[in-house]
Design a protein around this motif. Structure first.
Motif, PDB file in Angstrom:
ATOM      1  N   SER A  70       0.814  -1.221   0.000  1.00 30.31           N
ATOM      2  CA  SER A  70       0.000   0.000   0.000  1.00 30.31           C
ATOM      3  C   SER A  70       0.842   1.263   0.000  1.00 30.31           C
ATOM      4  O   SER A  70       0.467   2.257  -0.597  1.00 30.31           O
ATOM      5  CB  SER A  70      -0.886   0.028   1.252  1.00 30.31           C
ATOM      6  N   TRP A 113       4.074   1.682  -0.926  1.00 29.63           N
ATOM      7  CA  TRP A 113       5.242   1.749  -1.793  1.00 29.63           C
ATOM      8  C   TRP A 113       5.251   2.960  -2.711  1.00 29.63           C
ATOM      9  O   TRP A 113       6.169   3.768  -2.718  1.00 29.63           O
ATOM     10  CB  TRP A 113       5.317   0.452  -2.593  1.00 29.63           C
ATOM     11  N   ARG A 114       4.141   3.082  -3.480  1.00 32.28           N
ATOM     12  CA  ARG A 114       4.177   4.123  -4.501  1.00 32.28           C
ATOM     13  C   ARG A 114       4.103   5.511  -3.907  1.00 32.28           C
ATOM     14  O   ARG A 114       4.614   6.471  -4.435  1.00 32.28           O
ATOM     15  CB  ARG A 114       3.060   3.904  -5.517  1.00 32.28           C
ATOM     16  N   ARG A 121       7.859   6.055  -2.121  1.00 28.19           N
ATOM     17  CA  ARG A 121       9.125   5.947  -2.824  1.00 28.19           C
ATOM     18  C   ARG A 121       9.516   7.263  -3.491  1.00 28.19           C
ATOM     19  O   ARG A 121      10.662   7.477  -3.830  1.00 28.19           O
ATOM     20  CB  ARG A 121       9.102   4.833  -3.858  1.00 28.19           C
ATOM     21  N   LEU A 125      17.000  -3.128  -6.797  1.00 27.16           N
ATOM     22  CA  LEU A 125      15.679  -3.495  -6.252  1.00 27.16           C
ATOM     23  C   LEU A 125      14.715  -2.315  -6.327  1.00 27.16           C
ATOM     24  O   LEU A 125      13.503  -2.498  -6.429  1.00 27.16           O
ATOM     25  CB  LEU A 125      15.822  -3.950  -4.795  1.00 27.16           C
ATOM     26  N   THR A 129       8.755  -3.203  -9.143  1.00 27.36           N
ATOM     27  CA  THR A 129       7.476  -2.791  -8.569  1.00 27.36           C
ATOM     28  C   THR A 129       7.388  -3.374  -7.169  1.00 27.36           C
ATOM     29  O   THR A 129       8.128  -4.293  -6.805  1.00 27.36           O
ATOM     30  CB  THR A 129       6.285  -3.298  -9.397  1.00 27.36           C
ATOM     31  N   ARG A 130       6.466  -2.838  -6.396  1.00 25.89           N
ATOM     32  CA  ARG A 130       6.327  -3.265  -4.992  1.00 25.89           C
ATOM     33  C   ARG A 130       6.092  -4.764  -4.907  1.00 25.89           C
ATOM     34  O   ARG A 130       6.624  -5.448  -4.045  1.00 25.89           O
ATOM     35  CB  ARG A 130       5.175  -2.501  -4.351  1.00 25.89           C
ATOM     36  N   ARG A 131       5.246  -5.284  -5.797  1.00 23.75           N
ATOM     37  CA  ARG A 131       4.916  -6.709  -5.716  1.00 23.75           C
ATOM     38  C   ARG A 131       6.104  -7.564  -6.139  1.00 23.75           C
ATOM     39  O   ARG A 131       6.360  -8.607  -5.548  1.00 23.75           O
ATOM     40  CB  ARG A 131       3.694  -7.010  -6.579  1.00 23.75           C
ATOM     41  N   GLN A 132       6.813  -7.110  -7.158  1.00 23.00           N
ATOM     42  CA  GLN A 132       7.994  -7.880  -7.584  1.00 23.00           C
ATOM     43  C   GLN A 132       9.003  -7.959  -6.452  1.00 23.00           C
ATOM     44  O   GLN A 132       9.581  -9.006  -6.189  1.00 23.00           O
ATOM     45  CB  GLN A 132       8.629  -7.215  -8.817  1.00 23.00           C
ATOM     46  N   ARG A 133       9.204  -6.848  -5.779  1.00 22.49           N
ATOM     47  CA  ARG A 133      10.177  -6.833  -4.685  1.00 22.49           C
ATOM     48  C   ARG A 133       9.714  -7.738  -3.543  1.00 22.49           C
ATOM     49  O   ARG A 133      10.504  -8.483  -2.961  1.00 22.49           O
ATOM     50  CB  ARG A 133      10.352  -5.395  -4.192  1.00 22.49           C
ATOM     51  N   LEU A 159      10.350 -11.349  -4.409  1.00 17.01           N
ATOM     52  CA  LEU A 159      11.763 -11.736  -4.272  1.00 17.01           C
ATOM     53  C   LEU A 159      12.161 -11.897  -2.800  1.00 17.01           C
ATOM     54  O   LEU A 159      12.867 -12.840  -2.441  1.00 17.01           O
ATOM     55  CB  LEU A 159      12.681 -10.698  -4.932  1.00 17.01           C
ATOM     56  N   LYS A 169       9.860 -11.816 -14.138  1.00 16.62           N
ATOM     57  CA  LYS A 169      10.014 -10.421 -14.585  1.00 16.62           C
ATOM     58  C   LYS A 169      11.001  -9.674 -13.702  1.00 16.62           C
ATOM     59  O   LYS A 169      11.818  -8.879 -14.184  1.00 16.62           O
ATOM     60  CB  LYS A 169       8.661  -9.702 -14.546  1.00 16.62           C
ATOM     61  N   ARG A 200      14.531  -7.984 -14.837  1.00 17.75           N
ATOM     62  CA  ARG A 200      14.783  -6.559 -14.644  1.00 17.75           C
ATOM     63  C   ARG A 200      16.051  -6.338 -13.804  1.00 17.75           C
ATOM     64  O   ARG A 200      16.816  -5.408 -14.059  1.00 17.75           O
ATOM     65  CB  ARG A 200      13.578  -5.932 -13.940  1.00 17.75           C
ATOM     66  N   LEU A 201      16.242  -7.180 -12.813  1.00 18.37           N
ATOM     67  CA  LEU A 201      17.457  -7.071 -11.984  1.00 18.37           C
ATOM     68  C   LEU A 201      18.703  -7.293 -12.830  1.00 18.37           C
ATOM     69  O   LEU A 201      19.703  -6.607 -12.662  1.00 18.37           O
ATOM     70  CB  LEU A 201      17.430  -8.107 -10.859  1.00 18.37           C
ATOM     71  N   LEU A 253      20.405 -10.389  -0.777  1.00 20.27           N
ATOM     72  CA  LEU A 253      19.268  -9.938   0.034  1.00 20.27           C
ATOM     73  C   LEU A 253      19.580 -10.063   1.523  1.00 20.27           C
ATOM     74  O   LEU A 253      19.206  -9.200   2.322  1.00 20.27           O
ATOM     75  CB  LEU A 253      18.014 -10.755  -0.315  1.00 20.27           C
ATOM     76  N   LEU A 302       5.824  -4.707 -17.044  1.00 25.07           N
ATOM     77  CA  LEU A 302       6.528  -4.967 -15.784  1.00 25.07           C
ATOM     78  C   LEU A 302       5.912  -4.221 -14.612  1.00 25.07           C
ATOM     79  O   LEU A 302       6.332  -4.379 -13.475  1.00 25.07           O
ATOM     80  CB  LEU A 302       8.001  -4.564 -15.927  1.00 25.07           C
ATOM     81  N   ASP A 333       2.812  -2.907 -11.959  1.00 22.25           N
ATOM     82  CA  ASP A 333       1.703  -3.533 -11.251  1.00 22.25           C
ATOM     83  C   ASP A 333       0.382  -3.116 -11.875  1.00 22.25           C
ATOM     84  O   ASP A 333       0.221  -1.984 -12.314  1.00 22.25           O
ATOM     85  CB  ASP A 333       1.700  -3.087  -9.789  1.00 22.25           C
ATOM     86  N   GLN A 359       0.404   1.006 -12.433  1.00 20.16           N
ATOM     87  CA  GLN A 359       1.306   1.842 -11.621  1.00 20.16           C
ATOM     88  C   GLN A 359       0.882   3.303 -11.602  1.00 20.16           C
ATOM     89  O   GLN A 359       1.281   4.093 -12.454  1.00 20.16           O
ATOM     90  CB  GLN A 359       2.722   1.743 -12.160  1.00 20.16           C
ATOM     91  N   THR A 382      -1.093   7.067  -5.553  1.00 19.51           N
ATOM     92  CA  THR A 382      -1.970   6.465  -4.558  1.00 19.51           C
ATOM     93  C   THR A 382      -2.123   7.401  -3.375  1.00 19.51           C
ATOM     94  O   THR A 382      -1.238   8.206  -3.095  1.00 19.51           O
ATOM     95  CB  THR A 382      -1.399   5.121  -4.065  1.00 19.51           C
ATOM     96  N   PHE A 392      -2.891   5.972  -0.449  1.00 24.10           N
ATOM     97  CA  PHE A 392      -2.628   5.139   0.713  1.00 24.10           C
ATOM     98  C   PHE A 392      -1.471   5.734   1.503  1.00 24.10           C
ATOM     99  O   PHE A 392      -0.444   6.096   0.937  1.00 24.10           O
ATOM    100  CB  PHE A 392      -2.294   3.707   0.301  1.00 24.10           C
TER     101      PHE A 392
END
Lengths: 169, 239
Positions: A71, A73-74, A77, A106, A110-114, A117, A147, A151-152, B12, B166, B168, B187, B190, B192
């Motif tokens: 929620s 992330w965007r 960031r 990283l 996107t938030r979900r991709q991160r 991982l 994906k 991208r990484l 990581l 790529l 969301d 993307q 937001t 939130f």
């Protein structure tokens, strides 16, 4: 007799370091990681009467952590934070540089991709567990992992070229 | 596991090791108290709104058919271009959902009622929040002058397929002044994370665009076109 608050406090003190570690991998930023864990712990505290068995509390806190990260992330960031001061630990310079490279790489995900991982490679969760935690299908976990890795790779190669360019100039 | 994956795994772990150890117990208590206060305030506003509706209804009943009294009307008079709410009465406020089962979060949720299918009458002076979340925290909206967009965190309905590459694919609902509503976005911005909450029963307005928060869900619409959307965790309606 141990009160509910004392019970929660003991849980929070014991598990905060591990939660902050995960949150840091999710955000790459100490401030945001702490905010994320604070929110996860606060919501765990609110649900504490129903979560008193510690393993439920941990699972609940981690679930909140991942959902909050998705929620926030965007929104966050794009904010500017003071530069992180790395902990004063002995570490080889190259290791710090590698870590910063990975952190930068990283950041383009996107938030979900991160999150995928971190769940798959830091927490060693199965694809099924990852899908359940993120409330998506196993297919989505697979495709997001693929994906994200692609991208990484691109970003890492760019980082190496950039570093080599700086070294030769 | 391939070498590449092993390298990522090690990377990581090294990144996570950079986190500074800290104790957030006191901060968690403070934040929990803040959330409790916010919930109590939202519940109080909803209770007052429900009481106003009840008193209004009782006044009409006492007046009887032969004793005309001024009807309890919304304070916002629809302008010449304001679409009629299709003749249907205001959506009744439903009871908040029962407590969730053991282990589930004790959050209010926008679920369980029939979603409005038209612009809603506005009771009282509308608020002017341009970024806000629903009392449950599951819906976040940006109410601009030209467009309103609401995003859902958790939802059980399927979104129309869309290729976001790529990026969301986000459960976002948008309506602008003169265009029909659009579902889903790749993307996007937001709301939130903002602190402003639009309490149940309240409306926020920005020019021609408005959103009303109810227990059944969030409804946003354009007063010019009459187009809009109603969204809840379990369903959505475009109109």
């Amino acid at each position: 007799m141990v009160t509910a608050d004392e019970d929660f406090d003991a849980f929070a003190r014991a598990r905060t370091p591990a939660l902050v570690r995960t949150a840091y991998a999710l955000t790459g930023n100490q401030h945001t990681a702490e905010d994320l864990v604070q929110e996860a712990l606060a919501r765990t505290l609110l649900a504490w009467p129903r979560l008193r068995r510690a393993e439920h509390a941990e699972a609940y806190a981690r679930k909140v952590l991942y959902h909050q990260q998705v929620s926030w992330w965007r929104l966050r960031r794009s904010r500017e934070y003071p530069t992180d001061v790395l902990p004063d630990r002995p570490a080889a310079e190259v290791a710090v540089e590698d870590r910063l490279d990975l952190a930068r790489a990283l950041d383009v995900l996107t938030r979900r991709q991160r999150a995928v991982l971190v769940l798959r490679f830091l927490e060693d969760r199965s694809e099924r567990e990852t899908a359940e935690l993120l409330r998506c299908s196993i297919g989505t976990v697979k495709s997001q992992t693929s994906k994200a890795l692609a991208r990484l790779r691109t970003t890492a190669v760019a980082g190496i070229l950039d570093r080599e360019g700086r070294a030769s100039s | 596991m391939t070498d590449e994956n092993q390298e990522l795994r090690s990377g990581l772990h090294r990144l996570a090791d950079a986190a500074a150890p800290t104790d957030l117990t006191a901060r968690a208590h403070g934040r929990a108290a803040q959330i409790r206060r916010r919930r109590a305030a939202a519940a109080a506003v909803a209770a007052i709104a429900a009481a106003v509706v009840t008193i209004g209804g009782a006044t009409q009943l006492l007046a009887g058919p032969d004793r005309p009294v001024p009807a309890v009307t919304p304070t916002e008079t629809p302008g010449p271009t304001e679409p009629s709410p299709t003749g249907s009465p205001t959506m009744p406020l439903t009871e908040p959902p029962a407590d969730p089962p053991t282990g589930a979060p004790a959050e209010p949720t926008e679920v369980g009622g029939e979603l409005p299918t038209a612009p809603l009458p506005v009771a009282g002076a509308p608020l002017t929040l341009d970024h806000f979340v629903s009392p449950s925290g599951n819906i976040a909206c940006i109410l601009g002058a030209a467009e309103v967009a609401c995003e859902m965190d958790e939802h059980s309905f399927a979104l129309p397929p869309r290729d976001c590459g790529l990026e969301d694919y986000v459960a976002t609902f948008r309506v602008s002044r003169n265009e029909p509503p659009v579902v889903g976005a790749c993307q996007t911005d937001t709301a939130f994370g903002v602190d402003a909450v639009l309490p149940y029963g309240s409306t926020s307005r920005n020019g021609d665009l408005a959103c009303q928060s109810q227990e059944v869900g969030m409804t946003c619409w354009s007063r010019s076109s009459g187009h809009g959307f109603s969204i809840a965790r379990g369903d959505y309606v475009l109109f």
